[in-house]
Design a protein around this motif. Structure first.
Motif, short mmCIF file in Angstrom:
data_model
loop_
_atom_site.label_atom_id
_atom_site.label_comp_id
_atom_site.label_asym_id
_atom_site.label_seq_id
_atom_site.Cartn_x
_atom_site.Cartn_y
_atom_site.Cartn_z
N SER A 130 -58.68 5.54 -57.13
CA SER A 130 -57.67 5.04 -56.17
C SER A 130 -56.27 5.54 -56.47
O SER A 130 -55.28 4.88 -56.12
CB SER A 130 -57.68 3.50 -56.14
OG SER A 130 -58.95 3.02 -55.75
N LEU A 131 -56.15 6.71 -57.12
CA LEU A 131 -54.83 7.29 -57.40
C LEU A 131 -54.33 8.13 -56.23
O LEU A 131 -53.13 8.35 -56.09
CB LEU A 131 -54.90 8.15 -58.67
CG LEU A 131 -55.17 7.38 -59.96
CD1 LEU A 131 -55.37 8.33 -61.13
CD2 LEU A 131 -54.04 6.40 -60.26
N ILE A 132 -55.28 8.60 -55.40
CA ILE A 132 -54.90 9.31 -54.18
C ILE A 132 -55.68 8.69 -53.03
O ILE A 132 -56.63 7.95 -53.24
CB ILE A 132 -55.20 10.82 -54.27
CG1 ILE A 132 -56.71 11.07 -54.43
CG2 ILE A 132 -54.41 11.47 -55.39
CD1 ILE A 132 -57.11 12.53 -54.28
N GLU A 133 -55.25 9.03 -51.81
CA GLU A 133 -55.93 8.50 -50.63
C GLU A 133 -55.79 9.49 -49.48
O GLU A 133 -54.93 10.38 -49.51
CB GLU A 133 -55.33 7.15 -50.23
CG GLU A 133 -53.84 7.21 -49.92
CD GLU A 133 -53.21 5.84 -49.78
OE1 GLU A 133 -53.91 4.83 -50.01
OE2 GLU A 133 -52.02 5.78 -49.43
N GLU A 134 -56.66 9.36 -48.50
CA GLU A 134 -56.57 10.19 -47.32
C GLU A 134 -55.42 9.67 -46.46
O GLU A 134 -55.32 8.48 -46.20
CB GLU A 134 -57.88 10.15 -46.53
CG GLU A 134 -59.06 10.74 -47.29
CD GLU A 134 -60.34 10.76 -46.48
OE1 GLU A 134 -60.27 10.46 -45.26
OE2 GLU A 134 -61.40 11.08 -47.03
N THR A 149 -50.62 10.57 -52.66
CA THR A 149 -50.78 9.58 -53.72
C THR A 149 -50.76 8.17 -53.13
O THR A 149 -50.25 7.93 -52.04
CB THR A 149 -49.64 9.70 -54.76
OG1 THR A 149 -48.38 9.68 -54.08
CG2 THR A 149 -49.77 10.99 -55.54
N SER A 150 -51.34 7.24 -53.87
CA SER A 150 -51.45 5.86 -53.42
C SER A 150 -50.46 4.95 -54.16
O SER A 150 -49.76 5.40 -55.07
CB SER A 150 -52.87 5.35 -53.68
OG SER A 150 -53.10 5.33 -55.08
N LEU A 154 -48.48 4.93 -58.38
CA LEU A 154 -47.18 4.49 -58.90
C LEU A 154 -47.36 3.44 -60.00
O LEU A 154 -46.74 3.51 -61.06
CB LEU A 154 -46.33 3.92 -57.77
CG LEU A 154 -45.95 4.89 -56.63
CD1 LEU A 154 -45.21 4.14 -55.53
CD2 LEU A 154 -45.10 6.03 -57.16
N THR A 155 -48.25 2.48 -59.74
CA THR A 155 -48.50 1.42 -60.71
C THR A 155 -49.07 1.97 -62.01
O THR A 155 -48.64 1.62 -63.11
CB THR A 155 -49.50 0.39 -60.13
OG1 THR A 155 -48.98 -0.13 -58.91
CG2 THR A 155 -49.73 -0.75 -61.11
N TYR A 156 -50.05 2.88 -61.88
CA TYR A 156 -50.73 3.45 -63.05
C TYR A 156 -49.76 4.16 -63.97
O TYR A 156 -49.86 4.06 -65.19
CB TYR A 156 -51.81 4.42 -62.57
CG TYR A 156 -52.69 4.99 -63.67
CD1 TYR A 156 -53.83 4.31 -64.08
CD2 TYR A 156 -52.38 6.19 -64.30
CE1 TYR A 156 -54.66 4.82 -65.08
CE2 TYR A 156 -53.19 6.70 -65.31
CZ TYR A 156 -54.32 6.02 -65.69
OH TYR A 156 -55.12 6.52 -66.68
N PHE A 157 -48.78 4.88 -63.38
CA PHE A 157 -47.85 5.65 -64.19
C PHE A 157 -46.50 4.96 -64.38
O PHE A 157 -45.53 5.57 -64.82
CB PHE A 157 -47.66 7.04 -63.59
CG PHE A 157 -48.89 7.90 -63.70
CD1 PHE A 157 -49.40 8.25 -64.95
CD2 PHE A 157 -49.54 8.34 -62.58
CE1 PHE A 157 -50.54 9.03 -65.06
CE2 PHE A 157 -50.69 9.12 -62.67
CZ PHE A 157 -51.19 9.46 -63.92
N ASN A 190 -48.10 15.39 -70.38
CA ASN A 190 -47.44 14.72 -71.50
C ASN A 190 -46.64 13.52 -71.03
O ASN A 190 -46.68 12.44 -71.63
CB ASN A 190 -46.53 15.69 -72.26
CG ASN A 190 -47.32 16.75 -73.01
OD1 ASN A 190 -48.50 16.54 -73.31
ND2 ASN A 190 -46.69 17.86 -73.32
N GLU A 191 -45.88 13.72 -69.95
CA GLU A 191 -45.05 12.62 -69.45
C GLU A 191 -45.91 11.50 -68.91
O GLU A 191 -45.61 10.32 -69.07
CB GLU A 191 -44.09 13.14 -68.37
CG GLU A 191 -43.13 14.20 -68.90
CD GLU A 191 -41.73 14.01 -68.35
OE1 GLU A 191 -41.44 12.93 -67.82
OE2 GLU A 191 -40.93 14.95 -68.46
N MET A 192 -47.02 11.87 -68.24
CA MET A 192 -47.89 10.84 -67.70
C MET A 192 -48.58 10.07 -68.83
O MET A 192 -48.79 8.88 -68.75
CB MET A 192 -48.95 11.48 -66.78
CG MET A 192 -48.37 12.01 -65.47
SD MET A 192 -47.47 10.77 -64.47
CE MET A 192 -45.77 11.07 -64.95
N ASP A 193 -48.95 10.79 -69.92
CA ASP A 193 -49.55 10.11 -71.07
C ASP A 193 -48.59 9.11 -71.67
O ASP A 193 -48.96 8.03 -72.11
CB ASP A 193 -49.96 11.12 -72.14
CG ASP A 193 -51.27 11.81 -71.79
OD1 ASP A 193 -51.94 11.33 -70.86
OD2 ASP A 193 -51.59 12.84 -72.42
#
Length: 199
Positions: A130-134, A149-150, A154-157, A190-193
């Protein structure tokens, strides 16, 4: 080339072809063997996979061959799906996510043109998480699906808006040079990690 090596390569081809699968004719062309030999290779592989200690099988739909899991193990795969997603994403998924994040809305074909390789699996991984969507369909021939992106992205990162994404190096935008893109993807990863968390 020996039969065992041909079988090993054919197995790799089946795996690499993913959801799209591969035909006997394609295997013939890649391995440079007659159709009868390719068919014999596949039949031997099917026989090998019938053993109880093997977890895969070859499924044939029309003329297309797919490497898939055995239906009798389906209850275990359901458990896997139900487990919390604690594993980090692959580099391929991160690269695909980065492209979508900065170029959205974007089609699968456009993603593949930038990455230079098929991106069915990474896109499917991102959809399943659910990180991307149509987001619609592009007004071109075939009306391909557009991805973006969904909110979960935003929440995940840990972002509040897409405006907080790390700046994209100008060279990657202007030249789309492979080396520049690789550097960008590495930086994005790296930034996302740093911002991501294990669920």
């Amino acid at each position: 080339m020996e039969m065992d090596e041909l079988k090993a390569i054919a197995e790799g081809l089946l795996f690499a072809s993913g959801d799209e699968g591969i035909t006997i004719k394609q295997i013939c062309k890649i391995l440079d063997v007659p159709e009868s030999a390719a068919q014999h290779i596949i039949e031997e592989m099917k026989y090998d996979y019938e053993r109880r200690d093997r977890g895969l099988m070859i499924m044939q739909s029309h003329e297309v061959l797919h490497l898939t899991t055995k239906p009798e193990h389906s209850s275990y795969f359901k458990k896997l799906i139900e487990l919390p997603q604690a594993t980090r994403m692959s580099q391929a998924a991160l690269e695909t996510l980065a492209i979508i994040a900065y170029r959205q809305p974007i089609t699968r074909t456009e993603i593949e043109e930038i990455r230079g390789v098929k991106s069915d699996r990474p896109v499917q991984t991102l959809l399943s998480r659910s990180l991307i969507e149509e987001t619609g369909r592009k007004d071109t021939v075939g009306r391909p699906v557009l991805f973006g992106t969904s909110k979960d992205f935003l929440t995940y990162f840990g972002l509040t808006s897409l405006g907080e994404l790390p700046p994209l190096p100008e060279a990657a935008v202007v030249e789309e040079d492979t080396k520049e893109a690789d550097l960008f993807f590495e930086r994005f990863s790296n930034e996302m990690d740093d911002n991501s968390h294990d669920e």
